[in-house]
Design a protein around this motif. Structure first.
Motif, short mmCIF file in Angstrom:
data_model
loop_
_atom_site.label_atom_id
_atom_site.label_comp_id
_atom_site.label_asym_id
_atom_site.label_seq_id
_atom_site.Cartn_x
_atom_site.Cartn_y
_atom_site.Cartn_z
N ASP A 188 0.87 -1.23 0.01
CA ASP A 188 -0.07 0.09 -0.14
C ASP A 188 0.92 1.15 0.08
OD1 ASP A 188 -1.89 -1.91 0.38
OD2 ASP A 188 -2.75 -1.25 2.44
N GLN A 189 1.99 1.26 0.80
CA GLN A 189 2.65 2.31 1.11
C GLN A 189 3.59 2.77 -0.06
OE1 GLN A 189 2.22 -0.16 3.07
NE2 GLN A 189 1.05 0.64 4.72
N GLN A 190 3.46 2.16 -1.03
CA GLN A 190 4.33 2.46 -2.22
C GLN A 190 3.23 3.12 -3.48
OE1 GLN A 190 6.08 -1.32 -2.47
NE2 GLN A 190 8.02 -0.82 -1.59
N HIS A 191 2.10 3.22 -2.99
CA HIS A 191 1.17 3.94 -3.97
C HIS A 191 1.08 5.32 -3.92
CE1 HIS A 191 -0.55 0.46 -6.28
NE2 HIS A 191 -0.05 -0.36 -5.15
N LEU A 192 0.28 5.88 -4.93
CA LEU A 192 0.38 7.42 -4.81
C LEU A 192 -0.95 8.07 -3.90
CD1 LEU A 192 0.91 7.84 -8.72
CD2 LEU A 192 2.38 8.80 -6.68
N ASN A 222 4.91 8.62 -4.13
CA ASN A 222 4.74 7.50 -3.59
C ASN A 222 5.54 7.20 -2.41
OD1 ASN A 222 6.93 7.10 -5.58
ND2 ASN A 222 6.48 5.17 -5.57
N PRO A 282 -2.78 5.88 1.02
CA PRO A 282 -2.04 4.38 1.21
C PRO A 282 -0.79 4.72 1.90
CG PRO A 282 -1.39 5.46 -1.09
CD PRO A 282 -2.71 6.31 -0.43
N HIS A 283 -0.21 5.71 2.47
CA HIS A 283 0.79 5.89 3.31
C HIS A 283 0.42 5.55 4.70
CE1 HIS A 283 2.95 8.33 0.02
NE2 HIS A 283 2.92 6.93 -0.29
#
Lengths: 236, 236
Positions: free
Chosen positions: A34-38, A233, B46-47
């Motif tokens: 998730d944490q690598q998405h925009l 991202n 997403p972060h």
């Protein structure tokens, strides 16, 4: 944290399709978590008055509602805006003048993605977008002849778009198929899907008779490129 | 105009799936034009730190980022919030205490949708959600025995969820299928898909071995019912 603003709801399914493309393209570019998405802020505002009706001169002006959406996104600090609706780009200049954040231009981006060497390009759009000359002007600037649907073909395209908005994708593909056959007979080598409902119908076509350039996909590609190039991202 | 807030991005594809369900259910309820759909403001963030890692005690606390999202939605005047992520509901009480707008509770809604007469229900969730006891407490309150995956089964479920987050839906369904067979052998009559990634995998199953209750779909149903009952699809 940088946020990308999406002014959507025109229509709602097209907005979802656009978001899905953004996410898939980000995955393809290497996002595994998730944490690598925009990060996106999506104003899905389906009540914005019908763009096509207004362009034909019969309906309520959508500009105040479009500007409300642009204002909302800017108040929340977005650093880029994408509007996954071609017809809304008939009001692009006014939205751009109002917005602090840059706004990607779906039609410029879509024409940029045409197969090289195309000389005759069909324009698949709402009658409002066609009436505005949005795509025809961009094509003329690149010496490409626009193949504009005649009245009967446009009736099929309008029916295709309305079927998507009503959630009937199978029927929408039948209308689209009929329109594409007419446009091929008139010499079109490729077609610009210049309405974000049409790609949803196109996915239900068995075998398209020509190359179809997808404005939703191309806007998503431009959005993802812009965001990833700036590291949006990555949490800072 | 009433706006429904969505706190999403956990993960991004699950948020898109949730939005698509909301739109399809609104179409099924009679919406034929954009203007008959529900306005949504979607904070796709997403972060937000991994909920499951935090619940296991190893990761960064996601609560500050969750509250930032809740604050953003409230600042924009949303009148209802839906959070299409089960694990985030381990922090439900803190989000609810902070929010002016009511927040739907995905797990309560999902358990409400179980087939009547179910006595043994498998809980398909992240290990973080399972560790928190979120679903087990709700089930116990209704005299339903939770069938919690053992270590090997959970390994398959975690792999399923990660495959969805990485965009590999075909592989995700293989992991899910293996987990469901184990849970059926342990007496589960139905399964709660208590993680919004799992329904995306389930759509790629050939024939599920038991009834699967979809937390995304049930949250979408509750959201649409709430909005339509208040006429939020009608511009005022």
């Amino acid at each position: 944290m940088a946020l990308i603003g999406i002014l959507g709801g025109m229509g709602p399914l097209a907005t979802v399709d656009f978001m899905e493309r953004v996410i898939q393209l980000t995955s393809t570019a290497g996002a595994l978590r998730d944490q690598q998405h925009l990060p996106l802020l999506v104003a899905n505002l389906p009540h914005i008055p019908d763009r096509s009706e207004a362009m034909r001169g019969g309906g309520e002006d959508p500009l105040p509602a479009l500007l409300d959406g642009i204002d909302m996104l800017n108040r929340n600090g977005v650093e880029l805006i994408a509007v996954p609706c071609n017809s809304a780009h008939c009001w692009y200049d006014a939205m751009r003048a109002r917005s602090g954040a840059p706004i990607l231009h779906i039609a410029e981006i879509c024409v940029d993605a045409m197969p090289p060497g195309t000389r005759h390009a069909a324009v698949l759009a709402t009658d409002g977008t066609l009436h505005s000359g949005l795509y025809q002007r961009i094509l003329a600037g690149r010496d490409i002849v626009p193949v504009v649907p005649d009245e009967g073909t446009q009736r099929n395209l309008d029916a295709c778009i309305h079927a998507v908005k009503a959630g009937d994708l199978v029927r929408s593909a039948e209308y689209l198929s009929a329109a594409l056959h007419d446009l091929e007979a008139r010499g079109a080598e490729a077609a610009l899907m210049g309405c974000t409902e049409i790609p949803l119908a196109a996915r239900h076509l068995k075998a398209p008779v020509m190359t179809l350039v997808d404005s939703t996909l191309e806007l998503a590609r431009a959005t993802v490129s812009y965001g990833l190039a700036r590291g949006w991202n990555v949490r800072r």
